[in-house]
Design an enzyme around this catalytic site. Sequence first.
Site, PDB file in Angstrom:
ATOM      1  N   LYS A  89      46.644  82.636 -16.462  1.00 53.74           N
ATOM      2  CA  LYS A  89      47.957  83.268 -16.574  1.00 53.74           C
ATOM      3  C   LYS A  89      47.773  84.785 -16.605  1.00 53.74           C
ATOM      4  O   LYS A  89      46.941  85.305 -17.351  1.00 53.74           O
ATOM      5  CB  LYS A  89      48.621  82.775 -17.868  1.00 53.74           C
ATOM      6  CG  LYS A  89      50.062  83.191 -18.055  1.00 53.74           C
ATOM      7  CD  LYS A  89      50.611  82.553 -19.334  1.00 53.74           C
ATOM      8  CE  LYS A  89      52.044  82.956 -19.588  1.00 53.74           C
ATOM      9  NZ  LYS A  89      52.550  82.381 -20.860  1.00 53.74           N
ATOM     10  N   HIS A 149      50.306  86.997 -17.283  1.00 48.91           N
ATOM     11  CA  HIS A 149      51.341  87.653 -18.076  1.00 48.91           C
ATOM     12  C   HIS A 149      51.350  87.035 -19.469  1.00 48.91           C
ATOM     13  O   HIS A 149      50.621  86.086 -19.736  1.00 48.91           O
ATOM     14  CB  HIS A 149      52.716  87.506 -17.412  1.00 48.91           C
ATOM     15  CG  HIS A 149      53.142  86.071 -17.252  1.00 48.91           C
ATOM     16  ND1 HIS A 149      52.677  85.274 -16.229  1.00 48.91           N
ATOM     17  CD2 HIS A 149      53.972  85.293 -18.004  1.00 48.91           C
ATOM     18  CE1 HIS A 149      53.217  84.066 -16.340  1.00 48.91           C
ATOM     19  NE2 HIS A 149      53.987  84.044 -17.413  1.00 48.91           N
TER      20      HIS A 149
END
Length: 221
Positions: free
Chosen positions: A102, A104
Site C-alpha cells: 500500500k 498511502h
Amino acid sequence: MDNLRHQFIEFAVASGVLRFGEFVTKAGRTSPYFFNAGAFNDGATLGTLAHFYAQSLLDAGIEFDMLFGPAYKGITLASATAVALAGKGRNVPFAFNRKEAKDHGEGGSIVGAALKGKVVIIDDVISAGTSVRESVELIRAAGATPCAVLIALDRMERSGKDDALSAGSAVQEVSQAYGIPVISISNLDDLLSYLARADVSDSLAPFQQPIAAYRQRYGIR
C-alpha cells in the site's frame, strides 16, 4: 491417532472440507481426496477450526510471541487462531501481509501488529512451500524470527514427476530449508486410521484402498 487428530478428521469430513473422489492436484496428479480449507466458511466452523489450530500449537510446546498469516487464506486462519488462543488464556498479537504494498495511509505490505520476536506462520497446507518462503523472508526482513509453521493437514506427499520423486515431502523440505518445525493438526496417516475404523460410514469405506495406494505411490516412507 490421538483424540485431537481424530476429532479434527471427523470435523473436516462432516464439514465437507475433506472430500473423496477424483481430484487433480497442483502437481497434476489425480488424488482420491481433497482438502479445501476455504470451505470452513461460516462462523461456527471457523471457530471450531481455530480451536484445533490453537490447541495444536499449545500442545506442541514451542515458544512463540505472535502469529503471521500469509495472504490470502492465512489471513483468516491467523486472526481466528489468535481469538481462540485468547480464549485459552494466551493473548498474542497477529499480523498478515498484503499481496500488493500500500502506498498511502500507513503504507507497506504488513497489516496488524509489528513483526517481532518469535513468529508462527499459519496456513492450511504446504504444497510447493511458496507462501512459507515469502513469509519467512518478510519476517526476517522485519528483524523477527520465524519459529514454526502451523498447518491443518500434512499430505505427507513427495513432489516431482513419477520417475523423479523428491526424497522428502514438501513439509519436510520446508522444515529442513528454514530450520523450523512444521506442526500439523492432522496428516495422511490420521486420515487412513480414520477410514479403517469399523464405525466409518459405508459411503467412505471404499476410499480406504485408493488412498492407501496413493500413499504407497507418492507418500514418504
